[in-house]
Design a protein around this motif. Sequence first.
Motif, mmCIF file in Angstrom:
data_model
loop_
_atom_site.group_PDB
_atom_site.id
_atom_site.type_symbol
_atom_site.label_atom_id
_atom_site.label_comp_id
_atom_site.label_asym_id
_atom_site.label_seq_id
_atom_site.Cartn_x
_atom_site.Cartn_y
_atom_site.Cartn_z
ATOM 1 N N GLN A 299 50.853 -0.525 -13.518
ATOM 2 C CA GLN A 299 51.704 -1.691 -13.298
ATOM 3 C C GLN A 299 51.229 -2.397 -12.037
ATOM 4 O O GLN A 299 51.063 -1.781 -10.984
ATOM 5 C CB GLN A 299 53.165 -1.268 -13.144
ATOM 6 C CG GLN A 299 54.112 -2.448 -12.964
ATOM 7 C CD GLN A 299 55.571 -2.033 -13.047
ATOM 8 O OE1 GLN A 299 55.886 -0.995 -13.621
ATOM 9 N NE2 GLN A 299 56.444 -2.846 -12.490
ATOM 10 N N ALA A 300 50.980 -3.701 -12.143
ATOM 11 C CA ALA A 300 50.490 -4.472 -10.998
ATOM 12 C C ALA A 300 50.771 -5.946 -11.244
ATOM 13 O O ALA A 300 51.019 -6.370 -12.377
ATOM 14 C CB ALA A 300 49.001 -4.245 -10.780
ATOM 15 N N GLU A 301 50.712 -6.741 -10.187
ATOM 16 C CA GLU A 301 50.907 -8.186 -10.318
ATOM 17 C C GLU A 301 49.804 -8.800 -11.171
ATOM 18 O O GLU A 301 50.063 -9.623 -12.049
ATOM 19 C CB GLU A 301 50.905 -8.825 -8.919
ATOM 20 C CG GLU A 301 52.080 -8.457 -8.044
ATOM 21 C CD GLU A 301 53.317 -9.270 -8.351
ATOM 22 O OE1 GLU A 301 53.198 -10.494 -8.478
ATOM 23 O OE2 GLU A 301 54.390 -8.658 -8.493
ATOM 24 N N GLN A 302 48.559 -8.398 -10.889
ATOM 25 C CA GLN A 302 47.394 -8.972 -11.566
ATOM 26 C C GLN A 302 46.516 -7.834 -12.081
ATOM 27 O O GLN A 302 46.147 -6.938 -11.323
ATOM 28 C CB GLN A 302 46.600 -9.860 -10.604
ATOM 29 C CG GLN A 302 47.436 -11.007 -10.045
ATOM 30 C CD GLN A 302 46.651 -11.909 -9.105
ATOM 31 O OE1 GLN A 302 46.806 -13.127 -9.141
ATOM 32 N NE2 GLN A 302 45.831 -11.344 -8.240
ATOM 33 N N VAL A 303 46.162 -7.901 -13.373
ATOM 34 C CA VAL A 303 45.427 -6.807 -14.005
ATOM 35 C C VAL A 303 44.290 -7.358 -14.849
ATOM 36 O O VAL A 303 44.470 -8.326 -15.603
ATOM 37 C CB VAL A 303 46.355 -5.952 -14.903
ATOM 38 C CG1 VAL A 303 45.580 -4.768 -15.480
ATOM 39 C CG2 VAL A 303 47.573 -5.474 -14.144
ATOM 40 N N LEU A 304 43.128 -6.737 -14.732
ATOM 41 C CA LEU A 304 42.023 -6.941 -15.671
ATOM 42 C C LEU A 304 41.907 -5.659 -16.488
ATOM 43 O O LEU A 304 41.607 -4.597 -15.944
ATOM 44 C CB LEU A 304 40.713 -7.224 -14.935
ATOM 45 C CG LEU A 304 39.434 -7.210 -15.788
ATOM 46 C CD1 LEU A 304 39.498 -8.215 -16.928
ATOM 47 C CD2 LEU A 304 38.209 -7.453 -14.911
#
Length: 411
Positions: A108-113
């Motif tokens: 879980q994160a704000e921005q993920v690739l």
Amino acid sequence: MNSTTDDTYAIAIVGGVYRERCMRPAWQEVYGSAGRAASAMASMGVSVELYTYYDSITEPVLISRAAIEGFKFSGESIPKSIIFDYDHGLATPRIYSFGSRQSSLRVQAEQVLRFGMLEGSATVHGKRVVYDPQSPAKPEPFRQNGSTADELALILNYREARLLSGGVSTSADLIAKSLVLDGHAQVVVIKCGPLGALVHDGKSTDLVPAYRSRSVWKIGSGDNFAAHFALRWMEEGKSAAESADLASRATAYYCQSKGFAIPEIFESFTPEAIVPSEAFRNGRRPVVYLAGPFFTLAQLWIVEQARKDLTDMGLEVFSPYHDVGCGSAEDVVMLDLAGIERADIIFAIGDGMDSGTIYEIGYARAKVKPVIVYCENESQENKKMMQGSSCLMCDDYVSAIYHAVWTACSL
């Protein structure tokens, strides 16, 4: 494994780290899609956290690389990592997989690739997510494993896009619009080879060019594209079209250097855009004459490889071995020359300086037809006439194939 990204890291990268081997050019490294993306972003000064599976061989490499390049690494230990073994950069790799499918990584994160993986899956939750399924045969829909995103961008090749859309159309434009309308994503990027990339964001559709490079190191080029797109779209807030264009330029740098761009170098890197002709855009398949000796198993192997790779990249191939066959001079010569007359360009295999191949090159240049010569092991003296008559000389097979396609698509 359940993880929440440390707020000090801007982007979470989730995907495979694999051992890679290539016969020619020689290559033996630990990268894989997520490992390569972490290095690409870190080189651009972005703080990233890499989540992956690792074994006793890949772990120390990742620990060292993370310390040197400045990214954070964590993940789940497995008995043995997957190996990709290539004959060359355009070859289908032999994949050595070990053990059963692993439990999913959860991030879980704000921005993920997020990249698709072979040994497991990754369930991610983020505000902005970029997803590259990395599976031309059976791409996994992003939300199938419970992943969520407030805004999602899909990075797809044409085959993946068609499969995910359910074969709604053969048009990349209509496929992209369908994927957005059906709720698959807010942004769809479809990579279309020398035609560049089609970008649709629900409001507009843009075509972003591919860019030339002097040489082409193909392994991992798609990983690099996804990393740079994610960096620009998520971290810098650029439009999808501008992000794709910058990613395309960065990929040309990667292909040319085998390395990762840093901001200072990237700003001064000005590759030439590939400009396909209107006829090529409308479906015309340029004809390439495949010149080369075919008298030994090794010679036949490279002829077969070149014929397959040129065909796979959208060209029509005239091959004397396949389309005329062996025979006397009376049987084959005029048919071969007619093939050159009909061809748009010539792809010649120069090693060995076969007399028939040299004649075909000279005949084609006398007809002012473009000639690309793949030649690794001949002296400058032997190559003098070809160089002096404006043949494009390449000492790397994959680079030669790409230069042939780029030349043909512009006609």
